[in-house]
Design a protein around this motif. Structure first.
Motif, PDB file in Angstrom:
ATOM      1  N   LYS A  42      -5.955 -12.835  -4.544  1.00 32.37           N
ATOM      2  CA  LYS A  42      -4.779 -11.967  -4.705  1.00 32.37           C
ATOM      3  C   LYS A  42      -5.157 -10.503  -4.518  1.00 32.37           C
ATOM      4  O   LYS A  42      -4.431  -9.738  -3.857  1.00 32.37           O
ATOM      5  CB  LYS A  42      -4.172 -12.174  -6.093  1.00 32.37           C
ATOM      6  CG  LYS A  42      -2.922 -11.348  -6.339  1.00 32.37           C
ATOM      7  CD  LYS A  42      -2.340 -11.636  -7.722  1.00 32.37           C
ATOM      8  CE  LYS A  42      -1.087 -10.790  -7.978  1.00 32.37           C
ATOM      9  NZ  LYS A  42      -0.514 -11.051  -9.329  1.00 32.37           N
ATOM     10  N   GLN A  43      -6.310 -10.095  -5.073  1.00 30.17           N
ATOM     11  CA  GLN A  43      -6.736  -8.702  -4.933  1.00 30.17           C
ATOM     12  C   GLN A  43      -7.043  -8.362  -3.482  1.00 30.17           C
ATOM     13  O   GLN A  43      -6.699  -7.275  -3.000  1.00 30.17           O
ATOM     14  CB  GLN A  43      -7.951  -8.440  -5.818  1.00 30.17           C
ATOM     15  CG  GLN A  43      -8.321  -6.968  -5.949  1.00 30.17           C
ATOM     16  CD  GLN A  43      -9.428  -6.726  -6.958  1.00 30.17           C
ATOM     17  OE1 GLN A  43      -9.814  -7.623  -7.711  1.00 30.17           O
ATOM     18  NE2 GLN A  43      -9.958  -5.510  -6.974  1.00 30.17           N
ATOM     19  N   LEU A  44      -7.681  -9.285  -2.775  1.00 35.46           N
ATOM     20  CA  LEU A  44      -7.946  -9.050  -1.357  1.00 35.46           C
ATOM     21  C   LEU A  44      -6.642  -8.962  -0.569  1.00 35.46           C
ATOM     22  O   LEU A  44      -6.521  -8.160   0.362  1.00 35.46           O
ATOM     23  CB  LEU A  44      -8.830 -10.159  -0.793  1.00 35.46           C
ATOM     24  CG  LEU A  44     -10.317 -10.091  -1.167  1.00 35.46           C
ATOM     25  CD1 LEU A  44     -11.033 -11.358  -0.720  1.00 35.46           C
ATOM     26  CD2 LEU A  44     -10.975  -8.867  -0.541  1.00 35.46           C
ATOM     27  N   ARG A  45      -5.677  -9.762  -0.953  1.00 37.86           N
ATOM     28  CA  ARG A  45      -4.398  -9.750  -0.235  1.00 37.86           C
ATOM     29  C   ARG A  45      -3.705  -8.401  -0.374  1.00 37.86           C
ATOM     30  O   ARG A  45      -3.088  -7.902   0.586  1.00 37.86           O
ATOM     31  CB  ARG A  45      -3.493 -10.861  -0.774  1.00 37.86           C
ATOM     32  CG  ARG A  45      -2.198 -11.038   0.027  1.00 37.86           C
ATOM     33  CD  ARG A  45      -1.391 -12.220  -0.477  1.00 37.86           C
ATOM     34  NE  ARG A  45      -2.154 -13.451  -0.417  1.00 37.86           N
ATOM     35  CZ  ARG A  45      -2.353 -14.162   0.689  1.00 37.86           C
ATOM     36  NH1 ARG A  45      -1.838 -13.744   1.835  1.00 37.86           N
ATOM     37  NH2 ARG A  45      -3.039 -15.282   0.645  1.00 37.86           N
ATOM     38  N   THR A  46      -3.816  -7.783  -1.537  1.00 41.44           N
ATOM     39  CA  THR A  46      -3.092  -6.533  -1.763  1.00 41.44           C
ATOM     40  C   THR A  46      -3.923  -5.285  -1.473  1.00 41.44           C
ATOM     41  O   THR A  46      -3.369  -4.236  -1.120  1.00 41.44           O
ATOM     42  CB  THR A  46      -2.600  -6.461  -3.227  1.00 41.44           C
ATOM     43  OG1 THR A  46      -3.722  -6.612  -4.114  1.00 41.44           O
ATOM     44  CG2 THR A  46      -1.590  -7.561  -3.499  1.00 41.44           C
ATOM     45  N   GLU A  47      -5.283  -5.397  -1.600  1.00 38.83           N
ATOM     46  CA  GLU A  47      -6.118  -4.202  -1.488  1.00 38.83           C
ATOM     47  C   GLU A  47      -7.185  -4.269  -0.398  1.00 38.83           C
ATOM     48  O   GLU A  47      -7.808  -3.249  -0.084  1.00 38.83           O
ATOM     49  CB  GLU A  47      -6.841  -3.947  -2.825  1.00 38.83           C
ATOM     50  CG  GLU A  47      -5.935  -3.781  -4.016  1.00 38.83           C
ATOM     51  CD  GLU A  47      -6.729  -3.663  -5.304  1.00 38.83           C
ATOM     52  OE1 GLU A  47      -7.900  -3.216  -5.257  1.00 38.83           O
ATOM     53  OE2 GLU A  47      -6.186  -4.033  -6.367  1.00 38.83           O
ATOM     54  N   GLY A  48      -7.458  -5.456   0.161  1.00 42.02           N
ATOM     55  CA  GLY A  48      -8.598  -5.649   1.045  1.00 42.02           C
ATOM     56  C   GLY A  48      -8.525  -4.853   2.334  1.00 42.02           C
ATOM     57  O   GLY A  48      -7.475  -4.318   2.677  1.00 42.02           O
ATOM     58  N   LEU A  64     -12.572  -5.486   0.893  1.00 44.23           N
ATOM     59  CA  LEU A  64     -13.275  -4.992  -0.275  1.00 44.23           C
ATOM     60  C   LEU A  64     -14.658  -5.633  -0.382  1.00 44.23           C
ATOM     61  O   LEU A  64     -14.874  -6.762   0.056  1.00 44.23           O
ATOM     62  CB  LEU A  64     -12.489  -5.326  -1.553  1.00 44.23           C
ATOM     63  CG  LEU A  64     -11.070  -4.769  -1.687  1.00 44.23           C
ATOM     64  CD1 LEU A  64     -10.385  -5.411  -2.883  1.00 44.23           C
ATOM     65  CD2 LEU A  64     -11.099  -3.256  -1.836  1.00 44.23           C
ATOM     66  N   ASP A 101     -16.199  -3.622  -5.272  1.00 45.57           N
ATOM     67  CA  ASP A 101     -14.795  -3.185  -5.313  1.00 45.57           C
ATOM     68  C   ASP A 101     -13.928  -4.188  -6.072  1.00 45.57           C
ATOM     69  O   ASP A 101     -12.964  -3.806  -6.753  1.00 45.57           O
ATOM     70  CB  ASP A 101     -14.230  -3.037  -3.904  1.00 45.57           C
ATOM     71  CG  ASP A 101     -14.938  -1.997  -3.063  1.00 45.57           C
ATOM     72  OD1 ASP A 101     -15.441  -1.015  -3.643  1.00 45.57           O
ATOM     73  OD2 ASP A 101     -14.991  -2.172  -1.833  1.00 45.57           O
ATOM     74  N   LEU A 102     -14.295  -5.458  -5.953  1.00 43.42           N
ATOM     75  CA  LEU A 102     -13.504  -6.518  -6.587  1.00 43.42           C
ATOM     76  C   LEU A 102     -13.753  -6.628  -8.085  1.00 43.42           C
ATOM     77  O   LEU A 102     -13.040  -7.355  -8.776  1.00 43.42           O
ATOM     78  CB  LEU A 102     -13.819  -7.862  -5.921  1.00 43.42           C
ATOM     79  CG  LEU A 102     -13.250  -8.069  -4.512  1.00 43.42           C
ATOM     80  CD1 LEU A 102     -13.941  -9.235  -3.820  1.00 43.42           C
ATOM     81  CD2 LEU A 102     -11.735  -8.318  -4.588  1.00 43.42           C
ATOM     82  N   ASP A 115     -12.458  -9.891   3.624  1.00 43.52           N
ATOM     83  CA  ASP A 115     -11.018  -9.816   3.835  1.00 43.52           C
ATOM     84  C   ASP A 115     -10.502 -11.233   4.002  1.00 43.52           C
ATOM     85  O   ASP A 115     -11.277 -12.188   4.200  1.00 43.52           O
ATOM     86  CB  ASP A 115     -10.695  -8.977   5.072  1.00 43.52           C
ATOM     87  CG  ASP A 115      -9.260  -8.445   5.054  1.00 43.52           C
ATOM     88  OD1 ASP A 115      -8.542  -8.725   4.076  1.00 43.52           O
ATOM     89  OD2 ASP A 115      -8.869  -7.752   6.009  1.00 43.52           O
TER      90      ASP A 115
END
Length: 391
Positions: free
Chosen positions: A130-136, A138, A142-143, A184
Motif C-alpha cells: 500500500k505504501q509503495l502504491r501511494t508513495e513509491g 522507495l 523509506d518504507l 516500485d
C-alpha cells in the motif's frame, strides 16, 4: 528424460574455448553501438555483488567487453527506460526486461514455498504494498527501515515484506541507489505487454535453457543449468526442444550442447585483453572455468585473510583467449595498487601490464604500483612493461 539424438558435431577443446569466448563477447569486434544494453542482452544476465574494489561487478562486466565505458552511463543503461529488472537468476542479477515473462516459473515457486528463513509479521506485506502504491518508488529505509538490529541478517518486518513481494513479482527493483534497492510496484515498472505470468513452467524453462546455451556457446548440462540456477531435471525435461544441438567436445568426458547459430561460422577476430570480475559470467562457474581454461578460479573475499592464496578480490586476466594470471587490486588515491600478481610466465607480463594500465585509466588512476608478484623473478619484466606503458 527425453531421448536425445546422437551428437552430430565433434569439437576440439580449442574450438569449444573459442566458441565460449565469442558467445561471451570476448572474441571479435565489440558492438559499441549496442553498448551496455547490448552486453546485457547478449549475456542474458549480469550478476550483482556488494563488493566494490575498482568498481562494482555489474560495472566491470561491460568494461571488460567494451573498454572504458563511463561508469554513470553503465547504471543509466541498466535502469532507465524500463530496460532491465533485478531478480534471482544465477544469483541476484540484472536481467533484460523482455525476460520478465520467462521467470514466471520462479515467481510461482516462491509463492508456493512453504518455509522461509525470515518471519513475516502479520500485516506488514499489505502495508508495504500500500505504501509503495501511494508513495513509491522507495527504499526499505523509506518504507520504515531495513533492520531490527545492526546485524546485516536481522531484517525488519518491512524488509522481509518488500523482499518477499520482490520474489513474488508484485514488486520490482527499479534501480540501486547507494547500493540500496529502490522498489516500485511491478504494475508501474514492467511494460503492460510483459506483465503477466501466462507462460507455463515448461515454456519458461525451454527459453532459459536456450538463452543459457546461446550465452555459453557450448556447455554441459551442468553449465547450462548453472547459468540461471536451474535444476538438472528441469534442464533434462526441455533441452531436446530448446533448439540447442548435442555435440561432443574432446576431453570434456560428458555430453554437451551448443547454440546451432554459433556452429555455423568459425569464431574469429580480435581477442580482448582485460581484467575480469570474479563474478563475470565467463568464469563464474568454477568447474567450467577449469575445464575450458585449465584455470582454478576462486573468490577469496569470504576466506579468512590468513588462508587466502591469491587475495581478497583476485581478478583473472584474460589475454589472447587465455586466462594468463590474476591481480588482487586496490586503490590509493589516484594509484591502482596491484597487491598481489600471479603470472603464468614471462611472456604474459606485457598482457597483464596492459590490463592493469587500461583498468587504471578507466577508474581515473594515473599510476600503477605492484606490491607482490607471486613468482619473484617475474616482477622485473612486469614492472618494466608497466613503466613503458605509463611513460
Amino acid at each position: 528424460m527425453t531421448t536425445l539424438p546422437p551428437p552430430a558435431t565433434e569439437l576440439s577443446a580449442d574450438e569449444a574455448r573459442r566458441l565460449a569466448l565469442r558467445a561471451q563477447g570476448f572474441l571479435g569486434a565489440p558492438d559499441r553501438r549496442a553498448g551496455v544494453r547490448g552486453v546485457l542482452r547478449h549475456l542474458g544476465a549480469v550478476q550483482l555483488d556488494t563488493i566494490s574494489v575498482l568498481a562494482r561487478s555489474h560495472e566491470l562486466v561491460p568494461y571488460a567487453r567494451l573498454g572504458a565505458v563511463g561508469r554513470r552511463p553503465v547504471d543509466d543503461a541498466y535502469w532507465t527506460d524500463t530496460h532491465a529488472f533485478e531478480y534471482w537468476s544465477h544469483a541476484a542479477c540484472i536481467l533484460p526486461i523482455e525476460e520478465w515473462p520467462h521467470f514466471a516459473f520462479r515467481r510461482r515457486a516462491y509463492r508456493n514455498r512453504p518455509h522461509w528463513n525470515h518471519h513475516l509479521p502479520d500485516g506488514d506485506y499489505d502495508r508495504v504494498v500500500k505504501q509503495l502504491r501511494t508513495e513509491g518508488p522507495l527504499t526499505a529505509t523509506d518504507l520504515g527501515g531495513a533492520k531490527k538490529t545492526s546485524e546485516w541478517w536481522d531484517w525488519s518486518g518491512t524488509k522481509v515484506a518488500v523482499e518477499r513481494a520482490l520474489m513474488y513479482g508484485e514488486v520490482v527493483c527499479v534501480e540501486r541507489r547507494g547500493w540500496k534497492r529502490v522498489y516500485d510496484l511491478a504494475e508501474r515498472a514492467v511494460p503492460a505487454a510483459l506483465l503477466h505470468d501466462d507462460l507455463d513452467d515448461t515454456e519458461c524453462l525451454r527459453r532459459l535453457v536456450r538463452l543459457a546455451g546461446q550465452s555459453l556457446g557450448v556447455g554441459t548440462r551442468a553449465d547450462i543449468a548453472d547459468y540461471h540456477r536451474l535444476k538438472a531435471e528441469q534442464v533434462d525435461a526441455v533441452i531436446a526442444d530448446s533448439g540447442l544441438v548435442p555435440v561432443t567436445v574432446q576431453g570434456w568426458g560428458r555430453p554437451a550442447w551448443a547454440d546451432p547459430a554459433a556452429l555455423e561460422t568459425p569464431p574469429r577476430g580480435r581477442h580482448r585483453t582485460t581484467l575480469l570480475s570474479p563474478f563475470d559470467s565467463l568464469v563464474w562457474e568454477r568447474a567450467r572455468t577449469e575445464r575450458i581454461f585449465g584455470f582454478t578460479h576462486r573468490l577469496e573475499a569470504y576466506v579468512p585473510k590468513q588462508k587466502r592464496v591469491h587475495g581478497y578480490f583476485a581478478m583473472p586476466v584474460l589475454a589472447g583467449g587465455r586466462l594468463v594470471g590474476r591481480v588482487d587490486p586496490a586503490r590509493e588515491g589516484r594509484t591502482l595498487v596491484a597487491k598481489q600478481v600471479t603470472l603464468a610466465g614471462r611472456k604474459t607480463a606485457p598482457a597483464v601490464a596492459q590490463a592493469l594500465v587500461e583498468a587504471a585509466s578507466w577508474v581515473d588512476c594515473t599510476d600503477v604500483r605492484v606490491e607482490r608478484v607471486e613468482t619473484p623473478e617475474l616482477r622485473e619484466p612486469l614492472t618494466r612493461e608497466l613503466a613503458r606503458l605509463l611513460a
